[in-house]
Design a protein around this motif. Structure first.
Motif, PDB file in Angstrom:
ATOM      1  N   PRO A  44     101.029 -18.256 124.764  1.00 44.08           N
ATOM      2  CA  PRO A  44     101.936 -18.215 123.508  1.00 44.08           C
ATOM      3  C   PRO A  44     101.267 -16.970 122.532  1.00 44.08           C
ATOM      4  O   PRO A  44     100.009 -17.180 122.353  1.00 44.08           O
ATOM      5  N   ARG A  45     102.141 -16.221 122.099  1.00 38.70           N
ATOM      6  CA  ARG A  45     101.542 -15.310 120.874  1.00 38.70           C
ATOM      7  C   ARG A  45     101.282 -15.945 119.597  1.00 38.70           C
ATOM      8  O   ARG A  45     100.620 -15.565 118.868  1.00 38.70           O
ATOM      9  N   ALA A  46     102.167 -16.980 119.375  1.00 36.41           N
ATOM     10  CA  ALA A  46     102.080 -17.610 117.995  1.00 36.41           C
ATOM     11  C   ALA A  46     102.565 -18.767 117.934  1.00 36.41           C
ATOM     12  O   ALA A  46     103.330 -19.280 118.986  1.00 36.41           O
ATOM     13  N   THR A  47     102.000 -19.845 117.129  1.00 34.42           N
ATOM     14  CA  THR A  47     102.504 -21.293 117.140  1.00 34.42           C
ATOM     15  C   THR A  47     103.666 -21.620 116.365  1.00 34.42           C
ATOM     16  O   THR A  47     104.045 -22.722 116.293  1.00 34.42           O
ATOM     17  N   GLY A  48     104.176 -20.359 115.643  1.00 34.85           N
ATOM     18  CA  GLY A  48     105.500 -20.935 114.931  1.00 34.85           C
ATOM     19  C   GLY A  48     105.350 -20.745 113.474  1.00 34.85           C
ATOM     20  O   GLY A  48     104.133 -21.043 113.018  1.00 34.85           O
ATOM     21  N   ALA A  80     109.845 -21.613 113.508  1.00 32.97           N
ATOM     22  CA  ALA A  80     109.837 -20.963 114.760  1.00 32.97           C
ATOM     23  C   ALA A  80     110.161 -21.789 116.007  1.00 32.97           C
ATOM     24  O   ALA A  80     110.584 -21.428 117.084  1.00 32.97           O
ATOM     25  N   SER A  81     109.130 -22.819 115.901  1.00 28.07           N
ATOM     26  CA  SER A  81     109.111 -23.608 117.051  1.00 28.07           C
ATOM     27  C   SER A  81     110.585 -24.488 116.989  1.00 28.07           C
ATOM     28  O   SER A  81     111.059 -24.542 118.338  1.00 28.07           O
ATOM     29  N   ASP A  82     111.344 -24.786 116.254  1.00 30.43           N
ATOM     30  CA  ASP A  82     112.436 -25.282 116.108  1.00 30.43           C
ATOM     31  C   ASP A  82     113.525 -24.486 117.001  1.00 30.43           C
ATOM     32  O   ASP A  82     114.244 -24.827 117.470  1.00 30.43           O
ATOM     33  N   SER A  83     113.624 -23.263 116.662  1.00 29.71           N
ATOM     34  CA  SER A  83     114.471 -22.258 117.151  1.00 29.71           C
ATOM     35  C   SER A  83     114.036 -21.673 118.571  1.00 29.71           C
ATOM     36  O   SER A  83     114.594 -20.900 118.956  1.00 29.71           O
ATOM     37  N   GLY A  84     112.815 -22.048 118.841  1.00 29.02           N
ATOM     38  CA  GLY A  84     112.438 -21.889 120.211  1.00 29.02           C
ATOM     39  C   GLY A  84     112.031 -20.290 120.339  1.00 29.02           C
ATOM     40  O   GLY A  84     112.238 -19.575 121.166  1.00 29.02           O
ATOM     41  N   SER A  85     111.717 -19.678 118.937  1.00 28.80           N
ATOM     42  CA  SER A  85     111.297 -18.112 118.957  1.00 28.80           C
ATOM     43  C   SER A  85     109.735 -17.731 119.159  1.00 28.80           C
ATOM     44  O   SER A  85     109.479 -16.796 118.963  1.00 28.80           O
ATOM     45  N   ILE A  86     109.192 -18.813 119.796  1.00 26.70           N
ATOM     46  CA  ILE A  86     107.524 -18.381 120.167  1.00 26.70           C
ATOM     47  C   ILE A  86     107.525 -17.367 121.528  1.00 26.70           C
ATOM     48  O   ILE A  86     108.102 -17.624 122.104  1.00 26.70           O
ATOM     49  N   ALA A  87     106.929 -16.309 120.969  1.00 27.17           N
ATOM     50  CA  ALA A  87     106.795 -15.275 121.900  1.00 27.17           C
ATOM     51  C   ALA A  87     105.561 -15.480 122.941  1.00 27.17           C
ATOM     52  O   ALA A  87     104.418 -15.963 122.419  1.00 27.17           O
ATOM     53  N   ALA A  88     105.678 -14.639 123.983  1.00 30.32           N
ATOM     54  CA  ALA A  88     104.384 -14.505 124.759  1.00 30.32           C
ATOM     55  C   ALA A  88     103.673 -13.639 124.454  1.00 30.32           C
ATOM     56  O   ALA A  88     103.992 -12.638 123.835  1.00 30.32           O
ATOM     57  N   CYS A  89     102.363 -13.769 124.595  1.00 29.37           N
ATOM     58  CA  CYS A  89     101.441 -12.820 124.526  1.00 29.37           C
ATOM     59  C   CYS A  89     101.622 -11.134 124.955  1.00 29.37           C
ATOM     60  O   CYS A  89     102.130 -11.410 126.298  1.00 29.37           O
ATOM     61  N   VAL A 133      93.368 -20.985 127.116  1.00 30.15           N
ATOM     62  CA  VAL A 133      93.859 -19.761 127.067  1.00 30.15           C
ATOM     63  C   VAL A 133      94.581 -19.479 126.008  1.00 30.15           C
ATOM     64  O   VAL A 133      95.565 -20.065 125.520  1.00 30.15           O
ATOM     65  N   ARG A 134      94.269 -18.400 124.882  1.00 26.42           N
ATOM     66  CA  ARG A 134      95.034 -18.080 123.778  1.00 26.42           C
ATOM     67  C   ARG A 134      95.018 -16.410 123.576  1.00 26.42           C
ATOM     68  O   ARG A 134      94.704 -15.786 124.405  1.00 26.42           O
ATOM     69  N   CYS A 135      95.864 -16.334 122.633  1.00 24.85           N
ATOM     70  CA  CYS A 135      96.315 -15.012 122.549  1.00 24.85           C
ATOM     71  C   CYS A 135      95.849 -14.346 121.050  1.00 24.85           C
ATOM     72  O   CYS A 135      96.000 -14.955 120.140  1.00 24.85           O
ATOM     73  N   ALA A 136      95.189 -13.125 121.076  1.00 25.75           N
ATOM     74  CA  ALA A 136      94.400 -12.824 119.895  1.00 25.75           C
ATOM     75  C   ALA A 136      95.302 -11.507 119.477  1.00 25.75           C
ATOM     76  O   ALA A 136      95.451 -10.428 120.417  1.00 25.75           O
ATOM     77  N   THR A 137      95.988 -11.675 118.283  1.00 28.27           N
ATOM     78  CA  THR A 137      97.070 -10.837 117.799  1.00 28.27           C
ATOM     79  C   THR A 137      96.407  -9.868 116.551  1.00 28.27           C
ATOM     80  O   THR A 137      95.492 -10.460 115.722  1.00 28.27           O
ATOM     81  N   GLY A 138      97.002  -9.075 116.409  1.00 31.28           N
ATOM     82  CA  GLY A 138      96.756  -8.068 114.898  1.00 31.28           C
ATOM     83  C   GLY A 138      95.408  -7.705 114.681  1.00 31.28           C
ATOM     84  O   GLY A 138      94.933  -7.603 113.887  1.00 31.28           O
TER      85      GLY A 138
END
Length: 217
Positions: free
Chosen positions: A173-177, A30-39, A59-64
Motif C-alpha cells: 500500500p502506498r498510503a494508510t488513508g 480514504a480507507s472507508d472509500s477503498g481509495s488506498i493506492a498501491a506503491c 514491506v512498506r512504500c516510501a513516497t515523496g
C-alpha cells in the motif's frame, strides 16, 4: 394557534439548532472509500526482514522522496526507527527497537551476534549488497531497499525472502488513508456546554409559558 404555544415552537427550533451544532461530524476517510493506492513505480519499496529475531518481513512504500534521496531517507519515510553506532563509521544497529539492548549495545561499534545487512535491487532484478552505507546510497524511483538481520554464524549469504518484483510493489500500500481530524468532532466539554445551554433555554421558555397562562383573564 394560541399565543401561549408560540414559545414552544420557538423552543423546538432553537433546540434543534443547538443539538445539530453539537452533533459529531464524521469525516470521510480514504480507507472507508477503498481509495488506498498501491506503491507506484515512482516510489521506493522498503523491506525489513527480522529473520532470526522473529517475525514476518515488513514491506512498506516510501513516497515523496527528493531527487537526491538516500536509502536512509527511504527507510525513515516508510516509518522505520533507526539507531546507529556512535563510532566514526556509523552502522545501523537497531531497527524498530530490534535487536534489544541485551543483544546489541549500539556503542561505538556493533557488539551483538548479528548485524543488519543492507541490500538493494532494481524491480525484476536480484538483491545485491549496497556498495555504500545508508547515508550515502542514492535511491531511484522504482528501486527496492532491504535490511535483513543476519547472524554472523550464518555466513555471508543473505537470503532476502521478499522478491523485488512488480507483484510485490503492487501488493504494497502506498498510503494508510486519511484519518479523521479531531477538529471535526466536538470535545466532551463542548458537548456538555451545548446541552447545558439547551436546558437553560428550556427552563426560560417554560417559565414564559407558565407566566403567560397565569396572566390570562
Amino acid at each position: 394557534m394560541r399565543s401561549s404555544s408560540r414559545p414552544v415552537l420557538v423552543l423546538a427550533v432553537l433546540l434543534g439548532g443547538l443539538l445539530a451544532d453539537g452533533a459529531p461530524a464524521t469525516a470521510t476517510t480514504a480507507s472507508d472509500s477503498g481509495s488506498i493506492a498501491a506503491c507506484t513505480a515512482d516510489d521506493v519499496v522498503v523491506v525489513v526482514e527480522p529473520a532470526s529475531l522473529g517475525g514476518e518481513p515488513d514491506v512498506r512504500c516510501a513516497t515523496g522522496l527528493d531527487a537526491d534521496a538516500v536509502a536512509q531517507d527511504a527507510l525513515v519515510a516508510a516509518g522505520h526507527d533507526l539507531v546507529e553506532t556512535s563510532g566514526s563509521t556509523p552502522f545501523v544497529c537497531r531497527v524498530d527497537g530490534r535487536p534489544g539492548t541485551d543483544d546489541e549495545r549500539c556503542g561505538a561499534s556493533l557488539s551483538g551476534p548479528g548485524y543488519w545487512a543492507f541490500l538493494v535491487a532494481d524491480e525484476g532484478g536480484d538483491w545485491t549488497f549496497a556498495q555504500t552505507g545508508l547515508r550515502e546510497q542514492r535511491v531511484e524511483p522504482g528501486q527496492f531497499v532491504a535490511l535483513r538481520y543476519q547472524l554472523l554464524a550464518d555466513g555471508e549469504d543473505v537470503p532476502v525472502q521478499t522478491r523485488p518484483t512488480v507483484e510485490t510493489r503492487e501488493r504494497t500500500p502506498r498510503a494508510t488513508g486519511i484519518e479523521e481530524h479531531d477538529a471535526l468532532r466536538p470535545s466532551g466539554a463542548e458537548t456538555a456546554v451545548t446541552v447545558a445551554l439547551a436546558l437553560v433555554l428550556l427552563a426560560v421558555v417554560v417559565g414564559i409559558v407558565v407566566v403567560a397562562r397565569r396572566r390570562r383573564p
